[in-house]
Design an enzyme around this catalytic site. Structure first.
Site, mmCIF file in Angstrom:
data_model
loop_
_atom_site.group_PDB
_atom_site.id
_atom_site.type_symbol
_atom_site.label_atom_id
_atom_site.label_comp_id
_atom_site.label_asym_id
_atom_site.label_seq_id
_atom_site.Cartn_x
_atom_site.Cartn_y
_atom_site.Cartn_z
ATOM 1 N N HIS A 121 60.705 66.580 49.142
ATOM 2 C CA HIS A 121 60.662 65.442 48.216
ATOM 3 C C HIS A 121 61.724 64.422 48.595
ATOM 4 O O HIS A 121 62.698 64.760 49.285
ATOM 5 C CB HIS A 121 60.907 65.924 46.776
ATOM 6 C CG HIS A 121 62.270 66.500 46.575
ATOM 7 N ND1 HIS A 121 62.593 67.805 46.896
ATOM 8 C CD2 HIS A 121 63.427 65.941 46.125
ATOM 9 C CE1 HIS A 121 63.871 68.019 46.639
ATOM 10 N NE2 HIS A 121 64.403 66.899 46.164
ATOM 11 N N HIS A 126 66.248 59.761 51.245
ATOM 12 C CA HIS A 126 66.078 60.751 52.316
ATOM 13 C C HIS A 126 65.297 61.952 51.813
ATOM 14 O O HIS A 126 65.161 62.142 50.594
ATOM 15 C CB HIS A 126 67.452 61.224 52.807
ATOM 16 C CG HIS A 126 68.204 61.940 51.727
ATOM 17 N ND1 HIS A 126 68.996 61.278 50.811
ATOM 18 C CD2 HIS A 126 68.244 63.245 51.373
ATOM 19 C CE1 HIS A 126 69.484 62.143 49.956
ATOM 20 N NE2 HIS A 126 69.042 63.354 50.264
HETATM 21 P P1 2AM Z 1 68.029 66.262 45.510
HETATM 22 O O1 2AM Z 1 67.692 64.978 46.186
HETATM 23 O O2 2AM Z 1 66.833 67.027 45.057
HETATM 24 O O3 2AM Z 1 69.074 66.097 44.456
HETATM 25 C C1 2AM Z 1 72.470 65.698 49.079
HETATM 26 O O4 2AM Z 1 73.119 66.123 47.926
HETATM 27 C C2 2AM Z 1 71.050 66.191 49.097
HETATM 28 O O5 2AM Z 1 71.026 67.617 49.088
HETATM 29 C C3 2AM Z 1 70.225 65.731 47.928
HETATM 30 O O6 2AM Z 1 69.013 65.192 48.427
HETATM 31 C C4 2AM Z 1 69.961 66.979 47.119
HETATM 32 O O7 2AM Z 1 68.680 67.144 46.654
HETATM 33 C C5 2AM Z 1 70.143 68.077 48.111
HETATM 34 N N1 2AM Z 1 70.621 69.289 47.444
HETATM 35 C C6 2AM Z 1 70.005 70.481 47.461
HETATM 36 N N2 2AM Z 1 70.708 71.383 46.807
HETATM 37 C C7 2AM Z 1 71.797 70.763 46.312
HETATM 38 C C8 2AM Z 1 72.898 71.170 45.519
HETATM 39 N N3 2AM Z 1 73.043 72.449 45.116
HETATM 40 N N4 2AM Z 1 73.811 70.252 45.191
HETATM 41 C C9 2AM Z 1 73.679 68.972 45.591
HETATM 42 N N5 2AM Z 1 72.674 68.520 46.351
HETATM 43 C C10 2AM Z 1 71.731 69.404 46.717
#
Ligand code: 2AM
Length: 192
Positions: free
Chosen positions: A120, A36
C-alpha cells in the site's frame, strides 16, 4: 538511525495521488514527495546493523517490473481508522522483490517480519478518531482510482527522521533492479 526499504513513487503518480488527497477531517496527509510503498520496515538500528543491511541489500538481485496503483483502503476499523492508503494491483514480481528484501534483512541479522505483506501507499495517518463511515464517504466521492503503470527500477533504503511536522525521509541507498533488454535500448550493430 531509523530505516526502511521502499519503492518511491514517480512524479506522475505523485501528482495523481496529490490530486485526490485532502478533504477528510482528522487526516494528516503525507507530504507528496514522501509517498512510497514500504517493502520492509527495519526500525531503529545502530551503525553496524545499518552497514550489514546495506551490504545484504547490495547483493540483492530481482527483476524490474511494472506496477499499477488501484483503489483505496484503510487500516483500522469502526470508530478508529488509523491510516488511509492507495492499493496496488496484484503483481507477482512485487511479491518476489519483497521476499528478497526480507531475506536480505534476515541475512543482515534483522528479526523476521511476522506481519503479512499488504502492499500500500499510505496517503494519510489519522490524528484523531476518524470513523470508517467518514473514510467510506471520502472514497465514494473520489470514485474509482488507478495510477500508472510505472516501471519499478529500484528499491530504496530510506532513513526516517521523526519531526514535529511529521516524518521526513532521506534516500540512503538505491538497489537497482534488473531490466530485460528492451529492443529500443539496443544500439545499431549490437547484434554482430
Ligand atoms: P505505513 O505507511 O503503513 O505507516 C516508514 O515509517 C514506513 O514504514 C511507513 O510507510 C510505514 O508504513 C512503514 N512501517 C511499517 N511498520 C512500521 C512501524 N512499526 N512503525 C513505523 N512505520 C512502519
Amino acid at each position: 538511525m531509523r530505516l526502511f526499504v521502499a519503492i518511491a513513487m514517480p512524479e506522475d503518480v505523485t501528482e495523481r495521488l496529490s490530486a485526490v488527497m485532502g478533504g477528510l477531517d482528522g487526516a494528516r496527509w503525507v507530504d507528496p514527495d514522501d509517498l512510497h510503498l514500504t517493502l520492509r520496515f527495519v526500525g531503529e538500528v545502530g551503525r553496524d546493523a545499518a552497514e550489514d543491511l546495506a551490504a545484504a541489500l547490495s547483493s540483492l538481485r530481482a527483476p524490474a517490473f511494472p506496477l499499477r496503483l488501484a483503489g483505496f483502503g484503510h487500516f483500522g476499523s469502526g470508530r478508529r481508522v488509523r491510516a488511509l492508503w492507495a492499493g496496488v494491483e496484484p503483481q507477482p514480481a512485487l511479491a518476489l522483490l519483497q521476499g528478497r528484501v526480507e531475506a536480505a534483512a534476515r541475512r543482515a541479522g534483522q528479526p523476521a517480519e511476522t506481519r503479512k505483506f499488504v502492499p500500500h501507499v499510505t496517503l494519510a495517518r489519522m490524528a484523531g478518531a476518524v470513523p470508517e463511515d467518514a473514510v467510506a464517504h471520502w472514497t465514494a466521492l473520489r470514485g474509482p482510482f488507478a495510477a500508472g503503470p510505472f516501471e519499478v527500477r529500484e528499491a530504496v533504503l530510506f532513513e526516517s527522521f521523526l519531526g514535529r511536522d511529521g516524518p521526513h525521509y532521506e534516500r540512503r541507498m538505491a538497489v537497482p533492479l534488473e531490466r530485460l533488454p528492451d529492443a529500443d535500448d539496443w544500439e545499431e550493430g549490437e547484434f554482430c
